[in-house]
Design a protein around this motif. Structure first.
Motif, PDB file in Angstrom:
ATOM      1  N   ASP A 118      -6.200   0.192 -24.125  1.00 20.97           N
ATOM      2  CA  ASP A 118      -5.410   1.023 -25.027  1.00 20.97           C
ATOM      3  C   ASP A 118      -5.329   0.377 -26.413  1.00 20.97           C
ATOM      4  O   ASP A 118      -5.217  -0.830 -26.531  1.00 20.97           O
ATOM      5  CB  ASP A 118      -3.992   1.184 -24.459  1.00 20.97           C
ATOM      6  CG  ASP A 118      -3.185   2.125 -25.314  1.00 20.97           C
ATOM      7  OD1 ASP A 118      -3.542   3.317 -25.356  1.00 20.97           O
ATOM      8  OD2 ASP A 118      -2.228   1.678 -25.969  1.00 20.97           O
ATOM      9  N   TYR A 243       5.720  -1.388 -36.373  1.00 20.06           N
ATOM     10  CA  TYR A 243       4.765  -0.495 -35.706  1.00 20.06           C
ATOM     11  C   TYR A 243       3.369  -1.103 -35.784  1.00 20.06           C
ATOM     12  O   TYR A 243       2.801  -1.230 -36.865  1.00 20.06           O
ATOM     13  CB  TYR A 243       4.782   0.893 -36.356  1.00 20.06           C
ATOM     14  CG  TYR A 243       3.989   1.928 -35.581  1.00 20.06           C
ATOM     15  CD1 TYR A 243       4.487   2.467 -34.396  1.00 20.06           C
ATOM     16  CD2 TYR A 243       2.731   2.352 -36.019  1.00 20.06           C
ATOM     17  CE1 TYR A 243       3.773   3.396 -33.670  1.00 20.06           C
ATOM     18  CE2 TYR A 243       2.005   3.295 -35.297  1.00 20.06           C
ATOM     19  CZ  TYR A 243       2.535   3.816 -34.128  1.00 20.06           C
ATOM     20  OH  TYR A 243       1.824   4.748 -33.407  1.00 20.06           O
ATOM     21  N   MET A 247       0.187   0.734 -28.329  1.00 22.67           N
ATOM     22  CA  MET A 247       1.376   1.027 -27.540  1.00 22.67           C
ATOM     23  C   MET A 247       1.864  -0.163 -26.716  1.00 22.67           C
ATOM     24  O   MET A 247       3.063  -0.454 -26.659  1.00 22.67           O
ATOM     25  CB  MET A 247       1.060   2.208 -26.619  1.00 22.67           C
ATOM     26  CG  MET A 247       2.237   2.681 -25.816  1.00 22.67           C
ATOM     27  SD  MET A 247       1.709   3.703 -24.444  1.00 22.67           S
ATOM     28  CE  MET A 247       3.202   4.628 -24.148  1.00 22.67           C
ATOM     29  N   TYR A 263       6.780   8.194 -29.846  1.00 24.14           N
ATOM     30  CA  TYR A 263       5.626   8.970 -30.295  1.00 24.14           C
ATOM     31  C   TYR A 263       5.956  10.419 -29.956  1.00 24.14           C
ATOM     32  O   TYR A 263       5.769  10.872 -28.837  1.00 24.14           O
ATOM     33  CB  TYR A 263       4.299   8.521 -29.662  1.00 24.14           C
ATOM     34  CG  TYR A 263       3.154   8.858 -30.610  1.00 24.14           C
ATOM     35  CD1 TYR A 263       2.901  10.177 -30.965  1.00 24.14           C
ATOM     36  CD2 TYR A 263       2.397   7.869 -31.212  1.00 24.14           C
ATOM     37  CE1 TYR A 263       1.912  10.493 -31.889  1.00 24.14           C
ATOM     38  CE2 TYR A 263       1.399   8.179 -32.132  1.00 24.14           C
ATOM     39  CZ  TYR A 263       1.169   9.488 -32.472  1.00 24.14           C
ATOM     40  OH  TYR A 263       0.215   9.808 -33.385  1.00 24.14           O
TER      41      TYR A 263
HETATM   42  P1  AHM Z   1      -5.955   5.204 -27.511  1.00 29.52           P
HETATM   43  O1  AHM Z   1      -5.621   5.373 -26.064  1.00 29.52           O
HETATM   44  O2  AHM Z   1      -7.033   6.122 -27.972  1.00 29.52           O
HETATM   45  O3  AHM Z   1      -6.203   3.772 -27.872  1.00 29.52           O
HETATM   46  O4  AHM Z   1      -4.667   5.721 -28.347  1.00 29.52           O
HETATM   47  C1  AHM Z   1      -3.412   5.314 -27.990  1.00 29.52           C
HETATM   48  C2  AHM Z   1      -2.808   4.540 -29.125  1.00 29.52           C
HETATM   49  C3  AHM Z   1      -1.547   3.832 -28.706  1.00 29.52           C
HETATM   50  O5  AHM Z   1      -1.798   2.539 -28.303  1.00 29.52           O
HETATM   51  C4  AHM Z   1      -0.743   3.848 -29.968  1.00 29.52           C
HETATM   52  O6  AHM Z   1       0.627   3.771 -29.709  1.00 29.52           O
HETATM   53  C5  AHM Z   1      -1.128   5.140 -30.594  1.00 29.52           C
HETATM   54  O7  AHM Z   1      -2.409   5.472 -30.120  1.00 29.52           O
HETATM   55  C6  AHM Z   1      -1.174   5.040 -32.084  1.00 29.52           C
HETATM   56  O8  AHM Z   1      -1.441   6.290 -32.616  1.00 29.52           O
HETATM   57  P2  AHM Z   1      -1.310   6.580 -34.186  1.00 29.52           P
HETATM   58  O9  AHM Z   1      -2.454   5.853 -34.815  1.00 29.52           O
HETATM   59  O10 AHM Z   1      -1.406   8.059 -34.287  1.00 29.52           O
HETATM   60  O11 AHM Z   1       0.033   6.050 -34.636  1.00 29.52           O
END
Ligand code: AHM
Ligand code: MG
Length: 333
Positions: A118, A243, A247, A263
């Motif tokens: 992730d 931030y 995640m 989120y």
């Molecule tokens: P991914 O699974 O494609 O990596 O996306 C998930 C990630 C999370 O780790 C994070 O909290 C979020 O996307 C961040 O999104 P944004 O860039 O829209 O803030």
């Protein structure tokens, strides 16, 4: 100081359940092994030819990074070899991977949902990434895997955890009896118990949300952001904004320090961005087990009946008082 490895800890816990046959313990061990392999490569990401994009688009319509594919392969191979998992639902596969037809996994009792890497878009800039996993029990041993076995409500999770590949690498997991964290000691190649019985403070002072999307947020979330920024010495406001955009790293920090991660729905992602089965449910299980809360702003994440494997949901997760404050803005809206 005496150390306790993840393997020792798992065996010790298994002894608390006299009828346990060790299958879940072995499954957790398999995940731990794959995590070490992924960690090895993540650590030298700038050196090996592993940075950048694979060139394919995954089921989410997102560009797959090379390390996404590597991590996915390592976890699935470890689960296949271990023989305790009959089905893997992964962020990287539109349909899950059915292992129940393999001779070694025919009797396997567990279903694993996993986000192998992730936050992988952060790798090229050396920012922490993570693995998130969720484990369910197979419901029917005598027939092919059914949809309802894969789409079980989050409360039915048997175990869940994450690995954070950060300044040190940690594995944090729960089997529903509290949360324990293990730090990888690279000199001996073992995860060692470093954070026993983790608890999240009921109130923290960190809020984590991608504020760049402020104009796309629903009204209650905008209100909460303003609330966080107001000056009020009685409630220690204004809060700090943090931030990372990964995640696992954002929630891990809040778990340690106290805080809330949000989120929400946005105009781009009307259902939210994060996935229920392998991102929100496991994190919700862990945070609830640590004494925190996880909701959509309206209902508990763990009570959502999943409809689709790659379903997205809005999420508000972390310190219980902070989550309840967000919920009160939703309720009054
Ligand atoms: P991914 O699974 O494609 O990596 O996306 C998930 C990630 C999370 O780790 C994070 O909290 C979020 O996307 C961040 O999104 P944004 O860039 O829209 O803030
Ligand atoms: Mg993800």
């Amino acid at each position: 100081m005496a150390i306790k490895t993840l393997g020792q800890f798992i065996i010790e816990k298994q002894a608390d359940f006299p009828y346990a046959k060790g299958e879940l313990s072995r499954l957790l061990r398999d995940i731990g092994i794959a995590a070490k392999l992924v960690n090895r490569v993540v650590n030298k990401a700038g050196l090996a030819d592993i940075l950048g994009q694979q060139g394919d688009i995954n089921v989410q319509g997102e560009v797959q990074q090379k390390l996404d594919v590597y991590a996915d392969t390592q976890f699935i191979n470890a689960l296949k070899m271990g023989g305790e998992c009959c089905y893997v639902a992964s962020e990287e596969h539109e349909e899950g991977v059915d292992l129940s037809t393999n001779v070694t996994s025919r009797e396997a009792k567990y279903i694993v949902c996993i986000d192998p890497l992730d936050g992988s878009s952060n790798i090229d800039s050396n920012v922490s990434v993570g693995t998130i996993f969720s484990i369910y029990r197979r419901l029917y041993a005598d027939r092919p895997i059914q949809k309802e076995e894969i789409l079980q409500v989050g409360r039915k999770q048997v175990a869940a955890g994450y690995i954070i590949y950060g300044s040190s690498t940690m594995l944090v997991y729960t089997t529903g009896c509290g949360v324990n964290g293990f730090t990888l000691d690279p000199s001996i190649g073992e995860f060692c118990l470093s954070h026993p019985d983790m608890k999240i403070a009921a109130q923290g002072s960190i809020y984590s949300i991608n504020e760049g999307y402020y104009s796309k947020f629903p009204q209650p979330v905008k209100q909460y952001i303003k609330y966080c920024q107001e000056i009020d010495s009685a409630t220690n406001r204004p809060y700090t904004s943090r931030y990372i955009g990964s995640m696992v790293a954002d929630i891990h920090r809040n778990l340690i320090k106290g805080g809330v991660f949000i989120y929400p729905q946005t105009s781009n992602h009307p259902e939210g961005k994060l996935r229920l089965m392998y991102e929100c449910n496991p994190m919700a299980f862990i945070v609830e087990q640590a004494g925190g809360k996880a909701t959509t702003g309206k209902i508990a994440i763990l009570d959502i009946q999943p409809q689709l494997l790659h379903q997205r949901v809005p999420i508000v997760i972390g310190s219980s008082d902070m989550v309840e404050q967000v919920e009160s803005f939703y309720a009054n809206h």
